[in-house]
Design a protein around this motif. Structure first.
Motif, PDB file in Angstrom:
ATOM      1  N   SER A   1       0.831  -1.209   0.000  1.00  0.00           N
ATOM      2  CA  SER A   1       0.000   0.000   0.000  1.00  0.00           C
ATOM      3  C   SER A   1       0.864   1.258   0.000  1.00  0.00           C
ATOM      4  O   SER A   1       0.511   2.267  -0.621  1.00  0.00           O
ATOM      5  N   GLY A   2       2.018   1.211   0.665  1.00  0.00           N
ATOM      6  CA  GLY A   2       2.930   2.350   0.649  1.00  0.00           C
ATOM      7  C   GLY A   2       3.498   2.601  -0.740  1.00  0.00           C
ATOM      8  O   GLY A   2       3.601   3.750  -1.182  1.00  0.00           O
ATOM      9  N   LEU A   3       3.873   1.522  -1.439  1.00  0.00           N
ATOM     10  CA  LEU A   3       4.356   1.669  -2.818  1.00  0.00           C
ATOM     11  C   LEU A   3       3.267   2.260  -3.710  1.00  0.00           C
ATOM     12  O   LEU A   3       3.525   3.167  -4.501  1.00  0.00           O
ATOM     13  N   GLU A   4       2.052   1.731  -3.588  1.00  0.00           N
ATOM     14  CA  GLU A   4       0.942   2.243  -4.401  1.00  0.00           C
ATOM     15  C   GLU A   4       0.717   3.727  -4.150  1.00  0.00           C
ATOM     16  O   GLU A   4       0.523   4.503  -5.087  1.00  0.00           O
ATOM     17  N   ARG A   5       0.753   4.116  -2.888  1.00  0.00           N
ATOM     18  CA  ARG A   5       0.541   5.521  -2.532  1.00  0.00           C
ATOM     19  C   ARG A   5       1.622   6.408  -3.148  1.00  0.00           C
ATOM     20  O   ARG A   5       1.330   7.445  -3.739  1.00  0.00           O
ATOM     21  N   GLU A   6       2.876   5.997  -3.042  1.00  0.00           N
ATOM     22  CA  GLU A   6       3.961   6.812  -3.580  1.00  0.00           C
ATOM     23  C   GLU A   6       3.916   6.899  -5.101  1.00  0.00           C
ATOM     24  O   GLU A   6       4.148   7.959  -5.674  1.00  0.00           O
ATOM     25  N   PHE A   7       3.611   5.784  -5.773  1.00  0.00           N
ATOM     26  CA  PHE A   7       3.551   5.810  -7.231  1.00  0.00           C
ATOM     27  C   PHE A   7       2.318   6.552  -7.732  1.00  0.00           C
ATOM     28  O   PHE A   7       2.356   7.137  -8.805  1.00  0.00           O
ATOM     29  N   THR A   8       1.233   6.548  -6.969  1.00  0.00           N
ATOM     30  CA  THR A   8       0.040   7.303  -7.350  1.00  0.00           C
ATOM     31  C   THR A   8       0.267   8.793  -7.156  1.00  0.00           C
ATOM     32  O   THR A   8      -0.136   9.601  -7.991  1.00  0.00           O
ATOM     33  N   THR A   9       0.934   9.151  -6.080  1.00  0.00           N
ATOM     34  CA  THR A   9       1.179  10.562  -5.769  1.00  0.00           C
ATOM     35  C   THR A   9       2.136  11.193  -6.767  1.00  0.00           C
ATOM     36  O   THR A   9       1.848  12.251  -7.326  1.00  0.00           O
ATOM     37  N   ASN A  10       3.298  10.573  -6.973  1.00  0.00           N
ATOM     38  CA  ASN A  10       4.288  11.115  -7.902  1.00  0.00           C
ATOM     39  C   ASN A  10       5.197   9.980  -8.353  1.00  0.00           C
ATOM     40  O   ASN A  10       6.183   9.662  -7.691  1.00  0.00           O
ATOM     41  N   ASP A  11       4.843   9.390  -9.488  1.00  0.00           N
ATOM     42  CA  ASP A  11       5.599   8.224  -9.944  1.00  0.00           C
ATOM     43  C   ASP A  11       7.049   8.547 -10.305  1.00  0.00           C
ATOM     44  O   ASP A  11       7.927   7.719 -10.148  1.00  0.00           O
ATOM     45  N   SER A  12       7.318   9.767 -10.755  1.00  0.00           N
ATOM     46  CA  SER A  12       8.697  10.140 -11.093  1.00  0.00           C
ATOM     47  C   SER A  12       9.598  10.108  -9.861  1.00  0.00           C
ATOM     48  O   SER A  12      10.704   9.558  -9.901  1.00  0.00           O
ATOM     49  N   LEU A  13       9.120  10.693  -8.771  1.00  0.00           N
ATOM     50  CA  LEU A  13       9.910  10.669  -7.536  1.00  0.00           C
ATOM     51  C   LEU A  13      10.027   9.253  -6.982  1.00  0.00           C
ATOM     52  O   LEU A  13      11.082   8.865  -6.470  1.00  0.00           O
ATOM     53  N   ALA A  14       8.966   8.477  -7.101  1.00  0.00           N
ATOM     54  CA  ALA A  14       8.994   7.103  -6.606  1.00  0.00           C
ATOM     55  C   ALA A  14      10.008   6.265  -7.389  1.00  0.00           C
ATOM     56  O   ALA A  14      10.742   5.464  -6.803  1.00  0.00           O
ATOM     57  N   TYR A  15      10.055   6.459  -8.716  1.00  0.00           N
ATOM     58  CA  TYR A  15      11.052   5.723  -9.512  1.00  0.00           C
ATOM     59  C   TYR A  15      12.474   6.097  -9.102  1.00  0.00           C
ATOM     60  O   TYR A  15      13.338   5.230  -8.972  1.00  0.00           O
ATOM     61  N   VAL A  16      12.714   7.372  -8.902  1.00  0.00           N
ATOM     62  CA  VAL A  16      14.055   7.814  -8.488  1.00  0.00           C
ATOM     63  C   VAL A  16      14.420   7.189  -7.139  1.00  0.00           C
ATOM     64  O   VAL A  16      15.545   6.752  -6.924  1.00  0.00           O
ATOM     65  N   LYS A  17      13.438   7.121  -6.251  1.00  0.00           N
ATOM     66  CA  LYS A  17      13.683   6.603  -4.905  1.00  0.00           C
ATOM     67  C   LYS A  17      13.941   5.093  -4.897  1.00  0.00           C
ATOM     68  O   LYS A  17      14.869   4.624  -4.239  1.00  0.00           O
ATOM     69  N   TYR A  18      13.137   4.315  -5.619  1.00  0.00           N
ATOM     70  CA  TYR A  18      13.181   2.862  -5.504  1.00  0.00           C
ATOM     71  C   TYR A  18      13.896   2.120  -6.629  1.00  0.00           C
ATOM     72  O   TYR A  18      14.318   0.981  -6.442  1.00  0.00           O
TER      73      TYR A  18
END
Length: 129
Positions: A42-59
């Motif tokens: 659920s945390g991954l889904e939340r981060e990718f829904t909010t801002n997938d660009s930042l989530a990709y950079v992070k993970y």
């Protein structure tokens, strides 16, 4: 003349060595690496829904650990589906006693999010302790 030849050889080695070492560096062993992030689906889904660009950079290409229930087992591809949202493949073979409905903590390299299938991808997974 000999000085020029030696200088040329030294220069060639100095240029070629870093290129060779970069190209043929040792492969990562994710099972021996420390975990960069402990996450939930659920945390991954939340981060990718909010801002997938930042989530990709992070993970992207990071070692993550997550705990979830096994939804499906694919013996042929040495993979499992966790929580119906994460497809994780194991490096060598599936661990013993992997069955649907069992809760499992795994560690692996995060590859990304497949928008078409709506699932996250991991590889080089291992059972975390």
């Amino acid at each position: 003349m000999i000085k020029k030849i030696l200088l040329g050889i030294s220069f060639s080695v100095a240029i070629a060595s870093p290129i060779y070492l970069y190209t043929y560096k040792a492969h990562r062993d994710i099972s021996l690496e420390t975990v960069d992030y402990v996450v939930t689906i659920s945390g991954l889904e939340r981060e990718f829904t909010t801002n997938d660009s930042l989530a990709y950079v992070k993970y992207q290409d990071k070692t993550i650990e997550l705990t979830a229930t096994i939804s499906a087992v694919d013996v042929a591809s040495k993979g499992i589906v966790l929580g119906e949202k994460v497809f994780a493949t194991f490096k060598d073979s599936l661990p013993k006693n992997i069955t649907s409905g069992k809760k499992l903590k795994i560690k692996g390299r995060f590859l990304g999010y497949d928008e078409l299938l709506g699932e996250f991808k991991m590889d080089q997974s291992s059972v975390a302790h």
